[in-house]
Structure formats: C-alpha cells, structure tokens
Write an enzyme that holds these catalytic residues in place. Structure first.
Site, PDB file in Angstrom:
ATOM      1  N   ARG A   1       0.452  12.250  -8.393  1.00 44.22           N
ATOM      2  CA  ARG A   1       1.145  10.846  -8.716  1.00 44.22           C
ATOM      3  C   ARG A   1       2.576  10.833  -8.966  1.00 44.22           C
ATOM      4  NH1 ARG A   1      -3.198   7.985  -6.813  1.00 44.22           N
ATOM      5  NH2 ARG A   1      -5.295   7.983  -7.636  1.00 44.22           N
TER       6      ARG A   1
ATOM      7  N   ASP B   1      -3.541   5.520   6.738  1.00 43.34           N
ATOM      8  CA  ASP B   1      -3.888   7.073   7.336  1.00 43.34           C
ATOM      9  C   ASP B   1      -4.963   6.437   8.617  1.00 43.34           C
ATOM     10  OD1 ASP B   1      -4.897   9.229   7.250  1.00 43.34           O
ATOM     11  OD2 ASP B   1      -6.318   9.281   6.089  1.00 43.34           O
TER      12      ASP B   1
ATOM     13  N   PHE C   1      -1.725  16.017   4.713  1.00 41.40           N
ATOM     14  CA  PHE C   1      -1.971  15.341   3.101  1.00 41.40           C
ATOM     15  C   PHE C   1      -0.993  15.416   2.231  1.00 41.40           C
ATOM     16  CE2 PHE C   1      -4.055  13.888  -0.775  1.00 41.40           C
ATOM     17  CZ  PHE C   1      -5.273  13.343  -0.407  1.00 41.40           C
TER      18      PHE C   1
ATOM     19  N   GLU D   1       0.506  -0.795   0.262  1.00 42.74           N
ATOM     20  CA  GLU D   1       0.144   0.168  -0.507  1.00 42.74           C
ATOM     21  C   GLU D   1       0.430   1.383   0.300  1.00 42.74           C
ATOM     22  OE1 GLU D   1      -2.528   1.614  -1.058  1.00 42.74           O
ATOM     23  OE2 GLU D   1      -4.142   1.653   0.415  1.00 42.74           O
ATOM     24  N   ASP D   2       0.464   2.901  -0.766  1.00 42.07           N
ATOM     25  CA  ASP D   2       1.093   3.285  -0.831  1.00 42.07           C
ATOM     26  C   ASP D   2       1.498   3.850   0.702  1.00 42.07           C
ATOM     27  OD1 ASP D   2      -1.574   4.111  -0.889  1.00 42.07           O
ATOM     28  OD2 ASP D   2      -1.668   5.524  -1.878  1.00 42.07           O
TER      29      ASP D   2
END
Ligand code: IMP
Ligand code: MG
Length: 183
Positions: free
Chosen positions: A165, A103, A152, A99-100
């Site tokens: 991206r 959160d 963010f 996963e990136d």
C-alpha cells in the site's frame, strides 16, 4: 514457493499527482457553494483521498466507510459487507464516493445504492483507477483518474494481502517462482 513481485511502475507518482490535481479542480468546479461529503472507501482509498482533498478548493466534509469484498486473494468474491459505516449524516448533501479502483463494480454499485437510500442530493463516484474490461455491473464513474488493463495492480493505497500500500506509484504484480516470502 510462489512469491509476488512488483513490476515496473504502471503509473508514476508524478503522473498520479498531475491527474489528482485535475480531478480536484473538476470537483471544485462542479460542487463549489454546495454541501459536499467526500467518502473514502477504506482501506485502499486512504492515500488517494488524502492527496485529492488537499487540492479541493472549497469546504468539504470527509468521512469513511469500510467494506470487505476481497479476502487475501486477487479475485473478487462478489460479496460486500459493511465493516464501518458513515459517522456523518448525508441527507440533503452531495456525496462523492472516493475509491482506489473500480474492478467488477460490485462494491460501488452496492455502496452507492445503500447511500442513495439515505436521501442525499446526489451520489457520484471518483476513482483513481478503473478496469473497464473487468466490469460485471454497469456503473458510472464520474471522475476517473486512469483506465488500466485487467491486471492486478498495487501501490498508492492498493494492496495485495495488505502489502504494497505504501508504494508511491502504481505497479503491476507479477508472480515469480523459487523465492521465499520473507515478510
Ligand atoms: P470491485 O467490487 O470488483 O469493483 O472491487 C473493488 C475493490 O477490489 C477495490 O476497492 C479494491 O480494494 C479491490 N481491487 C480490485 N482490483 C484490484 C487490484 O488490481 N489491486 C488491488 N485491489 C483491487
Ligand atoms: Mg478498495
């Protein structure tokens, strides 16, 4: 008009590259000789997975899932919907979800639970980034690239409204006023 701009890099491409190599070495050491399926969570993990798997020194199967938990906003909706499921059967194999960023943890909690139900030998998580202060559910990230503050971030696969991206680094998004959004 409110635009958003990327501040200076939080993580440079060199830092990301070094850490990705370390994670790949750890993964190789832990799974060598076993059946491993590395599952990228689209779209955010596509760059991280591509860089990671090229440094994993053993045969692996690669697959993808796509989920939606975010709209085009920067807040988690808490709703997880499977848009693309796995093609590969994972029964009896080790699964590593790639996963990136973790959160709230809601997405991976849901995904790992869903995959556990298919009889794999194990399901673990590898995330480039983790925001421990934003967690809403407890989740173990076995391989974590970097802990980041609850801001963010974009770049290296991570987007804001599908943009940024392709940045080779990870940067913090900041709001600026008075500029027109030209894209
Ligand atoms: P979670 O379910 O709240 O853990 O959210 C996971 C997903 O939200 C990640 O896979 C990202 O796609 C997205 N996300 C969370 N934080 C950020 C961020 O700072 N930048 C970009 N995407 C994020
Ligand atoms: Mg994602």
């Amino acid at each position: 008009m409110v635009n958003k701009e990327v501040e200076k890099p939080l993580l440079t491409k060199e830092e990301i590259s070094v850490r990705t190599g370390e994670l790949a070495a750890q993964i190789t050491g832990d799974y060598k000789g076993q059946d491993l399926v590395m599952v990228g969570v689209l779209k955010g993990a596509f760059i991280f997975l591509a860089d990671l798997v090229r440094q994993v020194d053993m045969p692996v199967e690669i697959d993808f899932v796509a989920v939606s938990s975010y709209g085009t906003d920067t807040k988690s909706s808490g709703v997880v919907k499977i848009i693309k499921d796995l093609d590969i059967k994972i029964e009896g194999k080790h699964v590593l979800l790639v996963e990136d960023i973790v959160d709230t943890g809601l997405t991976l909690k849901y995904l790992s639970g869903m995959l556990q139900g298919r009889g794999p030998k194990s399901v673990e998580i590898c995330a480039l980034l983790s925001k421990p202060d934003a967690r809403k559910v407890e989740i173990e990230v076995k391989y974590c690239g970097f802990d980041v503050p609850p801001l963010f971030v974009v770049g290296y696969g991570l987007d804001y409204a599908e943009r940024y991206r392709q940045l080779p680094y990870v940067g913090v998004l900041e709001e600026t006023e008075g500029s027109e959004d030209t894209v």
